[in-house]
Design an enzyme around this catalytic site. Structure first.
Site, PDB file in Angstrom:
ATOM      1  N   HIS A   1     -61.130 -22.466 -54.057  1.00 47.08           N
ATOM      2  CA  HIS A   1     -60.963 -21.012 -54.065  1.00 47.08           C
ATOM      3  C   HIS A   1     -59.992 -20.602 -55.166  1.00 47.08           C
ATOM      4  O   HIS A   1     -59.348 -21.459 -55.791  1.00 47.08           O
ATOM      5  CB  HIS A   1     -60.473 -20.491 -52.712  1.00 47.08           C
ATOM      6  CG  HIS A   1     -59.233 -21.154 -52.194  1.00 47.08           C
ATOM      7  ND1 HIS A   1     -58.017 -21.059 -52.817  1.00 47.08           N
ATOM      8  CD2 HIS A   1     -59.038 -21.946 -51.118  1.00 47.08           C
ATOM      9  CE1 HIS A   1     -57.130 -21.742 -52.128  1.00 47.08           C
ATOM     10  NE2 HIS A   1     -57.712 -22.310 -51.102  1.00 47.08           N
TER      11      HIS A   1
HETATM   12  P1  TYD Z   1     -57.215 -22.440 -46.388  1.00 47.90           P
HETATM   13  O1  TYD Z   1     -56.268 -21.892 -47.384  1.00 47.90           O
HETATM   14  O2  TYD Z   1     -58.530 -21.739 -46.213  1.00 47.90           O
HETATM   15  O3  TYD Z   1     -57.449 -23.972 -46.671  1.00 47.90           O
HETATM   16  P2  TYD Z   1     -58.528 -24.663 -47.611  1.00 47.90           P
HETATM   17  O4  TYD Z   1     -58.808 -23.703 -48.722  1.00 47.90           O
HETATM   18  O5  TYD Z   1     -57.873 -25.925 -48.051  1.00 47.90           O
HETATM   19  O6  TYD Z   1     -59.728 -24.895 -46.752  1.00 47.90           O
HETATM   20  O7  TYD Z   1     -56.487 -22.485 -44.974  1.00 47.90           O
HETATM   21  C1  TYD Z   1     -57.111 -23.016 -43.817  1.00 47.90           C
HETATM   22  C2  TYD Z   1     -56.775 -22.137 -42.630  1.00 47.90           C
HETATM   23  O8  TYD Z   1     -55.376 -22.066 -42.426  1.00 47.90           O
HETATM   24  C3  TYD Z   1     -57.267 -20.714 -42.813  1.00 47.90           C
HETATM   25  O9  TYD Z   1     -58.190 -20.423 -41.785  1.00 47.90           O
HETATM   26  C4  TYD Z   1     -56.065 -19.821 -42.636  1.00 47.90           C
HETATM   27  C5  TYD Z   1     -54.933 -20.729 -42.268  1.00 47.90           C
HETATM   28  N1  TYD Z   1     -53.724 -20.498 -43.109  1.00 47.90           N
HETATM   29  C6  TYD Z   1     -52.746 -19.654 -42.651  1.00 47.90           C
HETATM   30  O10 TYD Z   1     -52.854 -19.054 -41.571  1.00 47.90           O
HETATM   31  N2  TYD Z   1     -51.624 -19.494 -43.416  1.00 47.90           N
HETATM   32  C7  TYD Z   1     -51.462 -20.112 -44.606  1.00 47.90           C
HETATM   33  O11 TYD Z   1     -50.425 -19.940 -45.281  1.00 47.90           O
HETATM   34  C8  TYD Z   1     -52.513 -20.969 -45.087  1.00 47.90           C
HETATM   35  C9  TYD Z   1     -52.397 -21.663 -46.409  1.00 47.90           C
HETATM   36  C10 TYD Z   1     -53.623 -21.136 -44.296  1.00 47.90           C
END
Ligand code: TYD
Length: 147
Positions: free
Chosen positions: A61
């Protein structure tokens, strides 16, 4: 105009690997980071990725606003940064290096070693609307100068 390293990094909007202080000691080494010193932004958020199965990938992303600073506290992984034209791979495998990733770049973290630990600092609070998760949309926004 003379810019300090932080302004330079931010103005150029380029990723950069930053070597962190390291105090070697027979009792165990110590490194640290300070905001607006080694990390070129004010830290609003810290999170970590752990218990990742070996070889796994995460995080395809871009962020519109959020800047990141990523450290491999343990183990190793590759951060692939894509500016819409060119992809660059940064292998992080030492806990005394950090990768600064400006906003507006597509990034993926892959090739996690078993038991690796990725520590990430962010310049914004978590905001689901700051994510661009569709690569075509990312490219479109890049071309339109929106990010
Ligand atoms: P995400 O950033 O989507 O991880 P990746 O891109 O590696 O799959 O984060 C995964 C989940 O964690 C997402 O559903 C939201 C939650 N999250 C938070 O609540 N706070 C945060 O600071 C982060 C980074 C993620």
């Amino acid at each position: 105009m003379c810019l300090d390293i932080n302004s330079l990094l931010r103005n150029q909007m380029k990723p950069a690997v930053i070597e962190l202080p390291k105090f070697t000691d027979p009792r165990g080494n110590l490194s640290f980071v300070e905001q607006l010193n080694h990390i070129p932004f004010e830290i609003k958020r810290t999170y970590w990725i752990y218990d990742v199965p070996g070889g796994e990938a995460r995080g395809g992303h871009a962020f519109k606003q959020n800047e990141e600073f990523i450290i491999a506290l343990s183990g190793a992984f590759d951060v692939i940064v894509d500016d819409g034209n060119k992809k660059t791979k940064y292998t992080l495998n030492r806990s005394y290096y950090g990768l600064y990733v400006p906003a507006g770049l597509w990034r993926e973290i892959e090739n996690f070693s078993t038991n690796s630990l990725a520590l990430e600092f962010g310049s914004t609070h978590y905001n689901v609307n700051d994510y661009i998760r569709d690569y075509d949309e990312f490219i479109k926004m890049k071309r339109n100068g929106e990010i």
